[in-house]
Design a protein around this motif. Structure first.
Motif, mmCIF file in Angstrom:
data_model
loop_
_atom_site.group_PDB
_atom_site.id
_atom_site.type_symbol
_atom_site.label_atom_id
_atom_site.label_comp_id
_atom_site.label_asym_id
_atom_site.label_seq_id
_atom_site.Cartn_x
_atom_site.Cartn_y
_atom_site.Cartn_z
ATOM 1 N N TYR A 299 0.824 -1.209 0.000
ATOM 2 C CA TYR A 299 0.000 0.000 0.000
ATOM 3 C C TYR A 299 0.860 1.262 0.000
ATOM 4 C CZ TYR A 299 -3.834 3.156 1.169
ATOM 5 O OH TYR A 299 -4.767 4.177 1.144
ATOM 6 N N ALA A 300 2.019 1.197 0.712
ATOM 7 C CA ALA A 300 2.851 2.397 0.845
ATOM 8 C C ALA A 300 4.087 2.374 -0.053
ATOM 9 C CB ALA A 300 3.292 2.557 2.307
ATOM 10 N N THR A 301 4.303 1.318 -0.804
ATOM 11 C CA THR A 301 5.500 1.222 -1.650
ATOM 12 C C THR A 301 5.541 2.376 -2.649
ATOM 13 O OG1 THR A 301 5.388 -1.197 -1.507
ATOM 14 C CG2 THR A 301 6.848 -0.270 -3.173
ATOM 15 N N SER A 302 6.685 3.043 -2.732
ATOM 16 C CA SER A 302 6.792 4.221 -3.598
ATOM 17 C C SER A 302 7.028 3.837 -5.053
ATOM 18 C CB SER A 302 7.944 5.114 -3.126
ATOM 19 O OG SER A 302 9.192 4.485 -3.380
ATOM 20 N N ASN A 303 6.724 4.782 -5.940
ATOM 21 C CA ASN A 303 7.009 4.590 -7.361
ATOM 22 C C ASN A 303 8.508 4.411 -7.600
ATOM 23 O OD1 ASN A 303 4.302 4.859 -8.072
ATOM 24 N ND2 ASN A 303 4.462 7.063 -8.432
ATOM 25 N N GLU A 304 9.312 5.155 -6.845
ATOM 26 C CA GLU A 304 10.764 5.076 -7.007
ATOM 27 C C GLU A 304 11.276 3.689 -6.641
ATOM 28 O OE1 GLU A 304 14.858 7.297 -5.477
ATOM 29 O OE2 GLU A 304 12.974 7.609 -4.405
ATOM 30 N N THR A 305 10.811 3.144 -5.510
ATOM 31 C CA THR A 305 11.232 1.805 -5.096
ATOM 32 C C THR A 305 10.816 0.764 -6.132
ATOM 33 O OG1 THR A 305 11.139 2.341 -2.742
ATOM 34 C CG2 THR A 305 10.931 0.019 -3.331
ATOM 35 N N THR A 306 9.597 0.883 -6.612
ATOM 36 C CA THR A 306 9.095 -0.062 -7.614
ATOM 37 C C THR A 306 9.932 -0.004 -8.886
ATOM 38 O OG1 THR A 306 6.852 0.189 -6.735
ATOM 39 C CG2 THR A 306 7.068 -0.797 -8.925
ATOM 40 N N ALA A 307 10.225 1.188 -9.342
ATOM 41 C CA ALA A 307 11.009 1.348 -10.569
ATOM 42 C C ALA A 307 12.418 0.776 -10.404
ATOM 43 C CB ALA A 307 11.080 2.825 -10.949
ATOM 44 N N LEU A 308 13.029 1.001 -9.247
ATOM 45 C CA LEU A 308 14.371 0.479 -8.990
ATOM 46 C C LEU A 308 14.385 -1.051 -9.009
ATOM 47 C CD1 LEU A 308 15.578 2.906 -6.155
ATOM 48 C CD2 LEU A 308 16.704 2.556 -8.370
ATOM 49 N N VAL A 309 13.388 -1.661 -8.378
ATOM 50 C CA VAL A 309 13.347 -3.119 -8.301
ATOM 51 C C VAL A 309 12.991 -3.723 -9.664
ATOM 52 C CG1 VAL A 309 12.129 -5.081 -7.257
ATOM 53 C CG2 VAL A 309 12.917 -3.183 -5.829
ATOM 54 N N MET A 310 12.114 -3.087 -10.410
ATOM 55 C CA MET A 310 11.809 -3.552 -11.765
ATOM 56 C C MET A 310 13.067 -3.514 -12.627
ATOM 57 S SD MET A 310 8.465 -4.327 -12.126
ATOM 58 C CE MET A 310 7.958 -4.006 -13.827
ATOM 59 N N ASP A 311 13.807 -2.415 -12.561
ATOM 60 C CA ASP A 311 15.030 -2.271 -13.353
ATOM 61 C C ASP A 311 16.091 -3.276 -12.920
ATOM 62 O OD1 ASP A 311 16.706 -0.733 -15.296
ATOM 63 O OD2 ASP A 311 17.867 -0.294 -13.491
ATOM 64 N N LEU A 312 16.238 -3.460 -11.619
ATOM 65 C CA LEU A 312 17.216 -4.412 -11.098
ATOM 66 C C LEU A 312 16.900 -5.830 -11.570
ATOM 67 C CD1 LEU A 312 19.608 -5.057 -9.215
ATOM 68 C CD2 LEU A 312 17.969 -5.237 -7.340
ATOM 69 N N SER A 313 15.631 -6.195 -11.570
ATOM 70 C CA SER A 313 15.233 -7.530 -12.016
ATOM 71 C C SER A 313 15.637 -7.757 -13.472
ATOM 72 C CB SER A 313 13.723 -7.712 -11.860
ATOM 73 O OG SER A 313 13.325 -7.570 -10.510
ATOM 74 N N LYS A 314 15.479 -6.740 -14.299
ATOM 75 C CA LYS A 314 15.880 -6.849 -15.705
ATOM 76 C C LYS A 314 17.382 -7.031 -15.833
ATOM 77 C CE LYS A 314 11.988 -4.014 -17.272
ATOM 78 N NZ LYS A 314 11.581 -2.683 -17.799
ATOM 79 N N LYS A 315 18.143 -6.412 -14.944
ATOM 80 C CA LYS A 315 19.600 -6.562 -14.973
ATOM 81 C C LYS A 315 20.039 -7.973 -14.587
ATOM 82 C CE LYS A 315 20.607 -1.673 -14.199
ATOM 83 N NZ LYS A 315 21.073 -0.649 -13.235
ATOM 84 N N LEU A 316 19.140 -8.724 -13.963
ATOM 85 C CA LEU A 316 19.408 -10.134 -13.631
ATOM 86 C C LEU A 316 18.914 -11.058 -14.748
ATOM 87 C CD1 LEU A 316 18.216 -10.160 -9.885
ATOM 88 C CD2 LEU A 316 20.576 -9.957 -10.728
ATOM 89 N N ALA A 317 18.546 -10.470 -15.888
ATOM 90 C CA ALA A 317 18.004 -11.218 -17.032
ATOM 91 C C ALA A 317 16.676 -11.882 -16.682
ATOM 92 C CB ALA A 317 19.002 -12.248 -17.546
ATOM 93 N N LYS A 318 15.934 -11.233 -15.787
ATOM 94 C CA LYS A 318 14.596 -11.708 -15.432
ATOM 95 C C LYS A 318 13.531 -10.857 -16.129
ATOM 96 C CE LYS A 318 16.263 -14.677 -12.428
ATOM 97 N NZ LYS A 318 16.354 -16.100 -12.822
ATOM 98 N N VAL A 319 12.300 -11.358 -16.077
ATOM 99 C CA VAL A 319 11.168 -10.600 -16.605
ATOM 100 C C VAL A 319 10.289 -10.218 -15.411
ATOM 101 C CG1 VAL A 319 9.149 -10.624 -18.115
ATOM 102 C CG2 VAL A 319 11.238 -11.849 -18.790
ATOM 103 N N PRO A 320 10.368 -8.964 -14.962
ATOM 104 C CA PRO A 320 9.558 -8.552 -13.813
ATOM 105 C C PRO A 320 8.136 -8.207 -14.227
ATOM 106 C CG PRO A 320 10.929 -6.725 -14.527
ATOM 107 C CD PRO A 320 11.271 -7.889 -15.428
ATOM 108 N N VAL A 321 7.176 -8.587 -13.391
ATOM 109 C CA VAL A 321 5.776 -8.248 -13.619
ATOM 110 C C VAL A 321 5.261 -7.550 -12.361
ATOM 111 C CG1 VAL A 321 3.450 -9.136 -14.036
ATOM 112 C CG2 VAL A 321 5.411 -10.197 -15.174
ATOM 113 N N GLU A 322 4.803 -6.319 -12.521
ATOM 114 C CA GLU A 322 4.313 -5.543 -11.381
ATOM 115 C C GLU A 322 2.882 -5.956 -11.044
ATOM 116 O OE1 GLU A 322 3.134 -0.933 -10.335
ATOM 117 O OE2 GLU A 322 4.705 -1.314 -11.845
#
Length: 295
Positions: A156-179
């Motif tokens: 509920y309180a997760t920020s847009n910035e945190t979400t964007a960072l984790v989505m980007d990090l997941s891609k750097k691990l050659a993963k496919v992130p789904v929000e």
């Protein structure tokens, strides 16, 4: 984010550590005793050997990957400099709440804290911290080095910035992130667990046997693994815990776990991890358990 801490060195924890380390991150792998950590490092080494044998990794890359992992039994020391902390402990709410309270106390203020939970509310987990905007779900699939999906769960309180960072990090691990948003079971287990539960009911009601049920789903629906074998692979205790989260979270009886599943877990038959579930795994051979045990 270059410094990563992983809390818990079991199947998921060591897989997450393996993946981050392989992609050049400095990983602190944390558990309560050295025996568990040694077992985790052995597992990571064997899995890296498989990659080398398949030609997807070189010996030097294996050596570098292992050198990127440092083990700790003291949480405070292990997370002090971490930019991201991924909790991969047992799927138990009270345990996770305790861990997150401690992580919030010891981690640097700007650190993001993620949970690999497969069903427990990120909002509830974040509520025991003072950094709800920096708490997020990062649900990897098993086996982590192989599976591409990461469910990124916004509390509920997760920020847009945190979400964007984790989505980007997941891609750097050659993963496919789904929000996804924070509701019981998220997407993967909200759909998967009722299917597994229905397969168990189909066995419980003697509609068909273990191998027959799995064969129908493999050949008829093109699933790579039947639902009963998959339940063994996940862990029947984990399946039961997730179904109870769904049942409690939605208050809907359709999520009630099959009595057969409850009995099997109570008896200690948890799938591959215990040597027997819907299949028997003695001596490294998978054989369906006789039908009479399920009636």
């Amino acid at each position: 984010m270059k410094n990563i801490a992983i809390i818990g060195s079991g199947t998921m924890g060591n897989g997450i550590a393996h993946t981050f380390a392989q992609f050049g991150y400095q990983v602190n792998l944390i558990d309560i005793n050295n025996e568990a950590l040694e077992k985790a490092l052995n597992t990571i080494s064997k899995n890296l050997d498989r990659q080398v044998a398949k030609g997807t990794l070189t010996e030097s890359e294996k050596t570098i990957t292992l050198s990127n992992i440092t083990t700790f039994t003291d949480m405070k020391s292990g997370i002090a400099q971490s930019d991201l902390i991924v909790e991969a402990a047992t799927e138990n709410l009270e345990l996770k709440l305790k861990i997150f309270k401690d992580l919030d106390t010891f981690a640097k203020p700007e650190a993001i804290i993620a949970s690999n939970t497969s069903s427990i509310s990120i909002t509830k987990i974040a509520s025991v911290t003072n950094r709800g905007d920096k708490v997020i779900g990062m649900h990897f699939m098993n086996p982590v080095p192989v599976m591409k999906l990461v469910e990124v769960i916004r509390g509920y309180a997760t920020s847009n910035e945190t979400t964007a960072l984790v989505m980007d990090l997941s891609k750097k691990l050659a993963k496919v992130p789904v929000e996804v948003n924070d509701y019981p079971g998220f997407v993967a287990n909200r759909i998967l667990m009722p299917m597994i539960n229905e397969a168990i009911y189909t066995l419980y009601e003697n509609v068909a046997g273990v191998e027959e049920i799995d064969t129908v789903m493999k050949l008829g629906m093109a699933h790579p693994m039947g639902p009963l074998q998959l339940a063994d692979f996940i862990g029947l205790d984990v399946c039961l815990a997730i179904l109870r989260v769904l049942q409690d979270g939605f208050g809907n009886p359709k999520y009630a776990p099959c009595p057969l599943l409850v009995n099997m877990v109570t008896a200690g038959n948890k799938g591959i991890k215990s040597g027997e579930g819907f299949y028997n795994y003695a001596n490294g051979v998978k054989e369906a358990v006789v039908a009479s045990k399920f009636s």
